[in-house]
Design an enzyme around this catalytic site. Structure first.
Site: not given
Ligand code: NAD
Ligand code: UFG
Length: 339
Positions: A124, A149, A153, A295
């Protein structure tokens, strides 16, 4: 080619499985369904005409994972499984370190036993902390994370990097996602957060569909073009394609490969509200609230390295991200339980 996809039932994993199947790559999904619904499988099959193999289990269960590796000739692993809620990680740090760090170690150990030496890891942009400038290149310092979190990572990145130092015949790819949003353009697959969404786009979508009264905008006094936080939102389909590009370009090349997956463009909270209002045809109610702890003001990716080395570039803009999210949310107002 068979690729083990941990967390393949989740938001990013499910879209990646669709694109893999379209590209002729066979995903073998392992997911404990902690944050996903089994209905996802049927949606993947409906879109691709192929039912992916699914194992319901936990990546921390080493015997279970060993059995999956021994049942298939697996060429590589894409590792999505993990917990991802920043706020929750502060109150449940042990769960986050156990799932994200320990889970990754168990997975790497099983890979080692099975002789599978190619992994693509979901990292991330959070590993960069608050960047000194934008855009962020892959060589920016990492580790100044502000919550468990983010630290989990960063720790997994460190563990996998050390593994590469010890065993340089591995292909280890760290993909640093910026802000994944959007949904499959069919409107049949998308993000389905449980409870109150933490992230901006799912919250906006739930306001638009009437599940939430209004959006709280966390701060309008940042030094950005309109005072609200700026992020690099990337369409989940572009992100999915980025995984396939990574597998193809470096998945069988020994090395420690690190790429940003973003668009290179920053959008503010108000920009996203405007784009979504245009997509759903109504203006969305919001109020300005205090900043959210932890943030940063702004963050977007330098994309040249991925473009040059993976031959991949995000192509979908915020209008498409909003339109596809709206299609998913309006067709499935209560997520995967709607149908
Ligand atoms: P998600 O929660 O939708 O998907 C994660 C999946 O992993 C889920 O289906 C969950 O059931 C499964 N899981 C969790 N723990 C497990 C375990 N111990 N064994 C088997 N399965 C397990 O999340 P996502 O948004 O699809 O994110 C996927 C990956 O990308 C994550 O590692 C997350 O940290 C990373 N990531 C997500 C974002 C974002 O904003 N969505 C940003 C940066 C990184
Ligand atoms: N925000 C609002 N209102 C809300 C939610 C978010 O104003 O209800 C704003 C936040 O303050 C920020 C922007 O929208 O300025 C984006 O916020 P998000 O929570 O959607 O995303 P973040 O950038 O905080 O974090 C996300 C994921 C993290 C990941 C990161 C990577 O949640 O897991 O992006 O850049 F690590």
């Amino acid at each position: 080619m068979k690729v083990l996809v941990t967390g393949g039932m989740g938001y990013i994993g499910s879209h990646t499985c669709v694109q893999m199947l379209e590209a002729g790559i066979e995903p073998i999904i392992v997911d404990n369904l902690f944050n996903a619904k089994e209905a996802v499988l049927g949606r993947i099959e409906a879109l691709t005409g192929k039912a992916p193999l699914f194992y319901h289990g936990d990546i921390r269960d080493e015997a279970f994972l060993d059995s999956v590796f021994s049942a298939h000739d697996i060429a590589a692993v894409i590792h999505f499984a993990g917990l991802k809620a920043v706020g929750e990680s502060v109150s449940k740090p042990l769960e986050y370190y156990d799932n994200n760090v320990n889970g990754s170690l168990v997975l790497a150990r099983c890979m080692e036993k099975a002789g599978v030496k190619s992994i693509v890891f979901s990292s991330s942009a959070t590993v960069y902390g608050d960047p000194a400038s934008v855009p962020i290149t892959e060589s920016f310092p990492t580790g100044a994370t502000t919550n468990p979190y983010g630290r989990s990572k960063y720790m997994v990145e460190q563990c996998l990097s050390d593994l590469f130092v010890a065993q340089s015949d591995w292909s280890i790819t760290l993909l640093r996602y910026f802000n994944p949003v959007g949904a499959h353009p069919s409107g049949t697959m998308g993000e389905d957060p449980q409870g109150i969404p933490n992230n901006l786009m799912p919250f906006i979508a739930q306001v638009a569909v009437g599940r939430r009264e209004k959006l709280s905008i966390f701060g309008d006094d940042y030094s950005t073009h309109d005072g609200t936080g700026v992020r690099d939102y990337i369409h989940v389909m572009d992100l999915a394609d980025g995984h396939i590009a990574a597998l193809n370009a470096v998945g069988s090349k020994a090395g420690l490969h690190i790429y940003n997956l973003g668009t290179g463009t920053g959008s503010s909270v108000l920009d996203m509200v405007e784009a979504f209002s245009a997509a759903c045809g109504t203006s969305l109610p919001y109020e300005i609230c205090p900043r959210r702890a932890g943030d940063i003001a702004q963050c977007w990716a330098a994309t040249e390295k991925a473009e040059r080395e993976l031959g991949w570039k995000a192509t979908r803009n915020v209008a498409e991200m909003s339109a596809d999210t709206w299609k998913w949310q309006s067709n499935n107002p209560n997520g995967y339980t709607s149908v």
